[in-house]
Write a protein that holds these residues in place. Sequence first.
Motif, short mmCIF file in Angstrom:
data_model
loop_
_atom_site.label_atom_id
_atom_site.label_comp_id
_atom_site.label_asym_id
_atom_site.label_seq_id
_atom_site.Cartn_x
_atom_site.Cartn_y
_atom_site.Cartn_z
N GLU A 181 14.95 -2.45 -0.64
CA GLU A 181 15.64 -3.66 -0.21
C GLU A 181 15.42 -3.88 1.29
OE1 GLU A 181 20.16 -5.36 0.28
OE2 GLU A 181 19.78 -3.92 -1.31
N GLY A 182 15.11 -5.10 1.65
CA GLY A 182 14.91 -5.44 3.05
C GLY A 182 13.54 -5.08 3.60
N CYS A 183 12.66 -4.59 2.75
CA CYS A 183 11.28 -4.29 3.19
C CYS A 183 10.50 -5.60 3.10
CB CYS A 183 10.66 -3.20 2.33
SG CYS A 183 11.49 -1.61 2.47
N ILE A 184 10.54 -6.36 4.15
CA ILE A 184 10.08 -7.75 4.12
C ILE A 184 8.57 -7.91 3.96
CG2 ILE A 184 12.08 -8.62 5.37
CD1 ILE A 184 10.40 -8.53 7.93
N ALA A 185 7.81 -6.84 4.14
CA ALA A 185 6.36 -6.95 3.99
C ALA A 185 5.91 -6.74 2.55
CB ALA A 185 5.67 -5.95 4.91
N LEU A 186 6.83 -6.41 1.65
CA LEU A 186 6.46 -6.17 0.25
C LEU A 186 6.29 -7.49 -0.50
CD1 LEU A 186 8.73 -3.15 -0.73
CD2 LEU A 186 6.40 -3.12 0.19
N THR A 187 5.39 -7.46 -1.48
CA THR A 187 5.16 -8.61 -2.34
C THR A 187 5.42 -8.20 -3.78
OG1 THR A 187 2.81 -8.18 -2.77
CG2 THR A 187 3.37 -9.40 -0.75
N SER A 188 5.21 -9.12 -4.69
CA SER A 188 5.40 -8.81 -6.11
C SER A 188 4.43 -7.75 -6.61
CB SER A 188 5.27 -10.09 -6.94
OG SER A 188 3.99 -10.67 -6.76
N THR A 189 3.38 -7.49 -5.88
CA THR A 189 2.43 -6.42 -6.24
C THR A 189 3.15 -5.07 -6.31
OG1 THR A 189 0.64 -7.62 -5.18
CG2 THR A 189 0.29 -5.27 -5.54
N SER A 190 4.13 -4.87 -5.47
CA SER A 190 4.87 -3.61 -5.43
C SER A 190 5.65 -3.38 -6.71
CB SER A 190 5.82 -3.58 -4.23
OG SER A 190 5.09 -3.53 -3.04
N VAL A 191 6.11 -4.42 -7.33
CA VAL A 191 6.89 -4.28 -8.58
C VAL A 191 6.01 -3.67 -9.66
CG1 VAL A 191 8.15 -5.53 -10.36
CG2 VAL A 191 8.37 -6.20 -7.97
N ARG A 192 4.76 -4.03 -9.69
CA ARG A 192 3.84 -3.49 -10.69
C ARG A 192 3.49 -2.04 -10.43
NH1 ARG A 192 2.05 -8.88 -10.18
NH2 ARG A 192 0.52 -8.34 -8.59
N ALA A 193 3.56 -1.61 -9.19
CA ALA A 193 3.21 -0.23 -8.84
C ALA A 193 4.22 0.71 -9.45
CB ALA A 193 3.16 -0.04 -7.33
N ALA B 141 0.83 -1.21 0.00
CA ALA B 141 0.00 0.00 0.00
C ALA B 141 0.86 1.26 0.00
CB ALA B 141 -0.94 -0.01 1.20
N GLY B 142 1.96 1.26 0.73
CA GLY B 142 2.86 2.40 0.75
C GLY B 142 3.54 2.61 -0.58
N VAL B 143 3.97 1.52 -1.20
CA VAL B 143 4.61 1.61 -2.52
C VAL B 143 3.60 2.11 -3.54
CG1 VAL B 143 5.73 0.29 -4.35
CG2 VAL B 143 6.31 -0.16 -1.96
N GLN B 144 2.38 1.62 -3.45
CA GLN B 144 1.33 2.07 -4.37
C GLN B 144 1.11 3.57 -4.22
OE1 GLN B 144 -0.29 0.33 -6.78
NE2 GLN B 144 -1.21 2.28 -7.37
N ALA B 145 1.10 4.07 -3.00
CA ALA B 145 0.93 5.50 -2.77
C ALA B 145 2.05 6.29 -3.42
CB ALA B 145 0.86 5.79 -1.28
N LEU B 146 3.28 5.83 -3.25
CA LEU B 146 4.43 6.54 -3.83
C LEU B 146 4.40 6.57 -5.35
CD1 LEU B 146 7.29 5.28 -1.50
CD2 LEU B 146 6.47 7.64 -1.72
N SER B 147 3.72 5.62 -5.97
CA SER B 147 3.65 5.61 -7.43
C SER B 147 2.93 6.83 -7.98
CB SER B 147 2.99 4.32 -7.93
OG SER B 147 1.61 4.30 -7.60
#
Length: 191
Positions: free
Chosen positions: A179-191, A162-168
């Motif tokens: 790197e090391g943001c262990i709660a991220l999933t492959s969904t963040s790559v698409r954002a 959700a945070g990565v999506q906001a930054l997009s």
Amino acid sequence: EAFRWERCGPLSAASVQALSACPSLKEIALSECTQISNLRTLANCKCLQHLELESWSALTDAMIAEFSSSRLLREVSFYGCQRLTDVAMQALSLCPGLHTVDVGECTGLTDASAKFLACCPELLDFACSGCTRLTDAAARSLVQCRKLMRVNFRDCVELTDAGVQALSACPLLKIVDFEGCIALTSTSVRA
């Protein structure tokens, strides 16, 4: 003019006072200095644009607040200064031209710090690696920074997709480090 004193031992109060008398001093880097307890005189350097106070175990919010009226201050780095809290970032948010902030490993910071710094209209670069208390709320706050080009959330373990999506939504954001943001999933790559 620049002054760098890094890992060189104590810097006397008289030396700090002498630095403040340099009218064209633009850059000060005092890394791993443990003997300085008062930065008030350095805050009087009217041309100061770059302030680097890294790995200071004794650096406090009050010491940073001394620079809140620095009209020309553009870049700050307080990497590894673990005693700093959101109060210091609130003070820095009063610097109108601030564009680069590195608060990596400042573990006392919370989402409120990002909210304060999001008020800096010129913010281009925000690094908060290892600030483990920052969450998606910090990322959402930074979306206000329309000029933001680079963020470093390395090892911010509370950051989620959700945070990565906001930054997009940041139109100029080009460089990100998760790197090391262990709660991220492959969904963040698409954002």
